[in-house]
Design a protein around this motif. Structure first.
Motif, mmCIF file in Angstrom:
data_model
loop_
_atom_site.group_PDB
_atom_site.id
_atom_site.type_symbol
_atom_site.label_atom_id
_atom_site.label_comp_id
_atom_site.label_asym_id
_atom_site.label_seq_id
_atom_site.Cartn_x
_atom_site.Cartn_y
_atom_site.Cartn_z
ATOM 1 N N PHE A 110 -15.990 -20.606 10.143
ATOM 2 C CA PHE A 110 -16.079 -19.206 9.766
ATOM 3 C C PHE A 110 -16.173 -19.029 8.258
ATOM 4 C CE2 PHE A 110 -11.740 -20.513 10.517
ATOM 5 C CZ PHE A 110 -11.080 -20.104 9.380
ATOM 6 N N GLN A 111 -16.216 -17.754 7.818
ATOM 7 C CA GLN A 111 -16.262 -17.444 6.393
ATOM 8 C C GLN A 111 -14.910 -17.829 5.800
ATOM 9 O OE1 GLN A 111 -18.730 -16.235 4.587
ATOM 10 N NE2 GLN A 111 -20.218 -15.826 6.191
ATOM 11 N N CYS A 112 -14.755 -19.124 5.590
ATOM 12 C CA CYS A 112 -13.439 -19.697 5.329
ATOM 13 C C CYS A 112 -13.095 -19.675 3.849
ATOM 14 C CB CYS A 112 -13.440 -21.129 5.866
ATOM 15 S SG CYS A 112 -11.920 -22.005 5.589
ATOM 16 N N GLN A 219 -3.207 -18.450 4.319
ATOM 17 C CA GLN A 219 -4.395 -18.807 5.081
ATOM 18 C C GLN A 219 -4.520 -18.034 6.393
ATOM 19 O OE1 GLN A 219 -6.653 -21.147 3.805
ATOM 20 N NE2 GLN A 219 -8.015 -20.437 5.408
ATOM 21 N N ALA A 220 -3.398 -17.707 6.999
ATOM 22 C CA ALA A 220 -3.437 -16.990 8.281
ATOM 23 C C ALA A 220 -2.992 -15.539 8.130
ATOM 24 C CB ALA A 220 -2.547 -17.702 9.302
ATOM 25 N N SER A 221 -3.034 -15.008 6.907
ATOM 26 C CA SER A 221 -2.609 -13.632 6.681
ATOM 27 C C SER A 221 -3.708 -12.660 7.091
ATOM 28 C CB SER A 221 -2.265 -13.427 5.201
ATOM 29 O OG SER A 221 -3.454 -13.497 4.412
ATOM 30 N N ILE A 222 -3.375 -11.385 7.112
ATOM 31 C CA ILE A 222 -4.355 -10.364 7.458
ATOM 32 C C ILE A 222 -5.485 -10.326 6.433
ATOM 33 C CG2 ILE A 222 -3.113 -8.535 6.227
ATOM 34 C CD1 ILE A 222 -4.048 -6.606 8.440
ATOM 35 N N TRP A 223 -5.189 -10.755 5.196
ATOM 36 C CA TRP A 223 -6.227 -10.752 4.164
ATOM 37 C C TRP A 223 -7.333 -11.746 4.489
ATOM 38 C CZ3 TRP A 223 -6.443 -7.072 0.576
ATOM 39 C CH2 TRP A 223 -5.288 -6.324 0.365
ATOM 40 N N THR A 224 -6.950 -12.887 5.031
ATOM 41 C CA THR A 224 -7.953 -13.865 5.438
ATOM 42 C C THR A 224 -8.765 -13.340 6.607
ATOM 43 O OG1 THR A 224 -6.480 -15.650 4.730
ATOM 44 C CG2 THR A 224 -8.296 -16.251 6.184
ATOM 45 N N LEU A 226 -9.367 -10.198 7.273
ATOM 46 C CA LEU A 226 -10.269 -9.187 6.731
ATOM 47 C C LEU A 226 -11.462 -9.847 6.041
ATOM 48 C CD1 LEU A 226 -7.670 -6.650 5.268
ATOM 49 C CD2 LEU A 226 -9.283 -6.212 7.134
ATOM 50 N N TYR A 227 -11.198 -10.925 5.322
ATOM 51 C CA TYR A 227 -12.277 -11.661 4.645
ATOM 52 C C TYR A 227 -13.264 -12.225 5.663
ATOM 53 C CZ TYR A 227 -14.565 -15.011 1.510
ATOM 54 O OH TYR A 227 -15.490 -15.726 0.777
ATOM 55 N N ASN A 228 -12.737 -12.779 6.748
ATOM 56 C CA ASN A 228 -13.599 -13.357 7.779
ATOM 57 C C ASN A 228 -14.419 -12.289 8.499
ATOM 58 O OD1 ASN A 228 -12.588 -15.908 7.208
ATOM 59 N ND2 ASN A 228 -10.968 -15.765 8.729
ATOM 60 N N SER A 229 -13.839 -11.084 8.639
ATOM 61 C CA SER A 229 -14.533 -10.006 9.346
ATOM 62 C C SER A 229 -15.505 -9.244 8.446
ATOM 63 C CB SER A 229 -13.512 -9.025 9.936
ATOM 64 O OG SER A 229 -12.735 -9.648 10.927
ATOM 65 N N PHE A 230 -15.132 -9.077 7.177
ATOM 66 C CA PHE A 230 -15.972 -8.307 6.250
ATOM 67 C C PHE A 230 -16.199 -9.114 4.968
ATOM 68 C CE2 PHE A 230 -13.039 -5.480 8.578
ATOM 69 C CZ PHE A 230 -13.953 -4.797 9.382
ATOM 70 N N PRO A 231 -16.838 -10.291 5.066
ATOM 71 C CA PRO A 231 -16.952 -11.187 3.904
ATOM 72 C C PRO A 231 -17.685 -10.578 2.720
ATOM 73 C CG PRO A 231 -18.380 -11.913 5.697
ATOM 74 C CD PRO A 231 -17.498 -10.852 6.255
ATOM 75 N N HIS A 232 -18.767 -9.844 2.977
ATOM 76 C CA HIS A 232 -19.558 -9.290 1.876
ATOM 77 C C HIS A 232 -18.752 -8.249 1.092
ATOM 78 C CE1 HIS A 232 -23.021 -11.432 3.312
ATOM 79 N NE2 HIS A 232 -22.915 -10.880 4.512
ATOM 80 N N LEU A 233 -17.943 -7.467 1.802
ATOM 81 C CA LEU A 233 -17.103 -6.476 1.142
ATOM 82 C C LEU A 233 -15.938 -7.134 0.418
ATOM 83 C CD1 LEU A 233 -16.144 -3.554 0.615
ATOM 84 C CD2 LEU A 233 -14.994 -3.646 2.852
ATOM 85 N N MET A 234 -15.235 -8.048 1.114
ATOM 86 C CA MET A 234 -14.016 -8.633 0.563
ATOM 87 C C MET A 234 -14.287 -9.506 -0.658
ATOM 88 S SD MET A 234 -11.614 -7.309 2.306
ATOM 89 C CE MET A 234 -10.207 -8.292 1.824
ATOM 90 N N ARG A 236 -15.982 -8.739 -3.046
ATOM 91 C CA ARG A 236 -16.064 -7.837 -4.188
ATOM 92 C C ARG A 236 -14.754 -7.110 -4.469
ATOM 93 N NH1 ARG A 236 -20.714 -8.550 -1.726
ATOM 94 N NH2 ARG A 236 -22.680 -8.516 -2.892
ATOM 95 N N LEU A 237 -13.750 -7.345 -3.614
ATOM 96 C CA LEU A 237 -12.478 -6.643 -3.767
ATOM 97 C C LEU A 237 -11.380 -7.605 -4.213
ATOM 98 C CD1 LEU A 237 -12.458 -4.376 -0.572
ATOM 99 C CD2 LEU A 237 -13.063 -3.724 -2.907
ATOM 100 N N PRO A 238 -10.443 -7.130 -5.050
ATOM 101 C CA PRO A 238 -9.295 -7.975 -5.413
ATOM 102 C C PRO A 238 -8.299 -8.046 -4.270
ATOM 103 C CG PRO A 238 -9.050 -5.792 -6.372
ATOM 104 C CD PRO A 238 -10.412 -5.806 -5.692
ATOM 105 N N GLY A 239 -7.381 -8.988 -4.346
ATOM 106 C CA GLY A 239 -6.362 -9.097 -3.318
ATOM 107 C C GLY A 239 -5.881 -10.522 -3.157
ATOM 108 N N PRO A 240 -4.915 -10.749 -2.254
ATOM 109 C CA PRO A 240 -4.383 -12.096 -2.024
ATOM 110 C C PRO A 240 -5.449 -13.118 -1.609
ATOM 111 C CG PRO A 240 -2.931 -10.463 -1.062
ATOM 112 C CD PRO A 240 -4.159 -9.728 -1.497
ATOM 113 N N HIS A 241 -6.564 -12.654 -1.001
ATOM 114 C CA HIS A 241 -7.618 -13.599 -0.619
ATOM 115 C C HIS A 241 -8.228 -14.254 -1.853
ATOM 116 C CE1 HIS A 241 -9.506 -9.742 -1.364
ATOM 117 N NE2 HIS A 241 -10.677 -10.315 -1.473
ATOM 118 N N LYS A 242 -8.241 -13.547 -2.965
ATOM 119 C CA LYS A 242 -8.718 -14.138 -4.215
ATOM 120 C C LYS A 242 -7.710 -15.174 -4.725
ATOM 121 C CE LYS A 242 -12.508 -11.664 -4.955
ATOM 122 N NZ LYS A 242 -13.854 -12.253 -5.105
#
Length: 499
Positions: A110-112, A219-224, A226-234, A236-242
């Protein structure tokens, strides 16, 4: 008047667009025919916001979502953002997914945030030829360096000696075992991969272990998700995934430095460790268009081995200390068996395991109730498959819920109680039920299972032989946890009295 009319028209247009998007989303993402049932879904996010992400494995074992209190069958579906997820519960259904359909359900690529999707690499998140070549090479190479063999015993026992010096230094006073245990376990995989161990006061290495722990939690948080579901948006957004991306890049930087040191001292005729052998494989396959061996894949594979080879075993041992402190009568029984079979004059050996059925049962029960990887790693269908009587299209995420297997009341007498008797027969001999699958099953079963089993047995018996563990005065064991890629206990203090 004209301005008010324009404002009204703009609002009307916005309402129309919003309604259109919601209706289009519901039509596009409705469950296909013969697809597993599941709870009601919200537009855009599906069930993502109605899941308890801090206890996701419990939510997926008994579904209570979107205001419903309804239990579905062994195979049901959720929609996480723009992606459908099929959750597989129970031993029979999990076995069907991982073994019977093992050729058609592979690891999800996935968009890992661990390894980038545009360059799938490593051992965990690859499939096809890349996965086959890398896994075959890793198994062959690590076995040559002692993986699962008696020749690795002295390495583990020597590391325990270093670990024991650290623990004994506290003289029975409370200490945090977390970093010490992580460092000890990590040094075993480091000896195989890097060719050397790290001292317990190495600040750079301690920082690396702490980063890996934080990365595994995120790695298994909601931020990941969200990143996997909306990679193009995420992206461009700041957050724990960064933050997570930065963590793994820092760990890779550490590995690249080790790789550079190896290159400077590399001798093809003297292959000291996994990295040396991989460098030799790169040289041998140079120019072959279908080769998957290069520096980028080497770094990715080492990261996978480093993280997987540290986290699961060290987390299991930290659960072990808590359960021994909680149940001193069980700890005493383990120590009595070790004293009878091994005594205090020599270190344990893997050959002792057959004569330590109760100790072996306790180790397995810690693995079961510790539930280290509760939702396995996510898989995906590579073609349309039949699972649990339902039709699962190609490209759908499949979650083999190991929690549902390790805590199934039909397979375990007291599933939610710590009970070594789950692994003992009436004669007191060790038995392993078929439903004990903490390392997963099928072709993607944990590559380091044999190493983990050896480490757990030798470390645990050595600790029980040397120390009695208890909580500080006035403190009771707390079994709360962090749920990331693994289920790990919260940091705690412990006392270790030398025996």
């Amino acid at each position: 008047i004209w301005s008010d009319d324009l404002h009204f028209q703009v609002n009307l247009l916005l309402i129309f667009v919003a309604v259109f998007i919601l209706i289009a989303d519901l039509i596009k993402n409705r469950r296909p025919a013969s697809f597993p049932p599941g709870p009601r879904m919200f537009p855009i996010v599906g069930n993502m916001l109605s899941v308890d992400h801090k206890k996701l494995h419990e939510s997926m074992t008994k579904v209570k979502l979107a205001g419903l209190d309804q239990t579905y069958g062994d195979v049901y579906s959720l929609r996480m953002g723009q992606r459908f997820v099929v959750v597989v519960n129970g031993f029979d259904a999990v076995k069907e997914a991982l073994i019977t359909q093992g050729d058609n359900i592979h690891m999800l690529n996935f968009q890992c945030l661990f390894h980038p999707v545009y360059c799938p690499s490593g051992l965990l998140f690859t499939n096809g030829n890349t996965w086959r070549e890398q896994r075959r090479f890793a198994l062959f190479t690590l076995r040559n360096f002692g993986l699962g063999k008696k020749s690795l015993e002295p390495v583990i026992l020597d590391e325990f000696t270093h670990c024991a010096q650290e623990i004994t230094g506290y003289k029975g006073k409370p200490f945090y075992p977390h970093l010490i245990i992580n460092n000890a376990v990590s040094n075993i995989i480091c000896s195989l991969v890097f060719g050397h161990r790290f001292e317990y006061d190495d600040e750079k290495f301690k920082g690396m272990i702490e980063m890996c722990e934080k990365g595994i939690q995120l790695q298994a948080s909601i931020w990941t998700r969200l990143y996997n579901s909306f990679p193009h948006l995420m992206r461009r957004l700041p957050g724990p995934h960064k933050t997570l991306q930065n963590i793994w890049e820092d760990v890779k930087k550490f590995i690249r430095e080790e790789l550079q040191d190896h290159k400077q001292n590399w001798d093809p005729s003297d292959q000291r460790d996994y990295i040396d052998c991989y460098l030799n494989e790169i040289q041998m396959t140079k120019g072959q268009t279908d080769s998957t061996f290069d520096d980028a894949n080497l770094v990715a594979c080492v990261l996978d081995l480093f993280v997987a080879g540290t986290e699961t075993t060290s987390t299991t041992l930290r659960w072990a200390f808590l359960y021994m402190a909680k149940y001193p009568e069980i700890q005493e029984k383990v120590q009595a068996e070790i004293d009878t079979v091994i005594g205090q004059s020599r270190q344990p050996s893997m050959e002792d395991r057959a004569n330590l059925p109760y100790t072996d049962a306790v180790i397995h029960e810690i693995q079961r109730i510790g539930n280290i990887v509760p939702l396995n790693l996510p898989h995906s269908t590579t073609r349309e498959v039949q699972l649990g009587g339902y039709t699962i299209p190609k490209g759908v995420t499949v979650v083999p819920n190991l929690t549902s297997v390790l805590f199934n009341k039909n397979d375990w007498e007291t599933p939610h109680t710590f009970n070594p008797g789950h692994f003992l027969n009436e004669e007191g001999k060790f038995v392993k039920p078929a439903a004990f699958i903490p390392f997963s099953a099928g072709k993607r079963q944990c590559l380091g299972e044999s190493l983990a089993k050896m480490e757990l047995f030798l470390f645990f018996t050595s600790f029980m032989q040397r120390y009695t563990f208890s909580m500080p005065v006035g403190v009771k064991p707390v079994f709360d946890y962090h749920l990331g890629a693994t289920r790990a206990p919260l940091h705690y203090e412990l006392c270790a009295m030398s025996r």
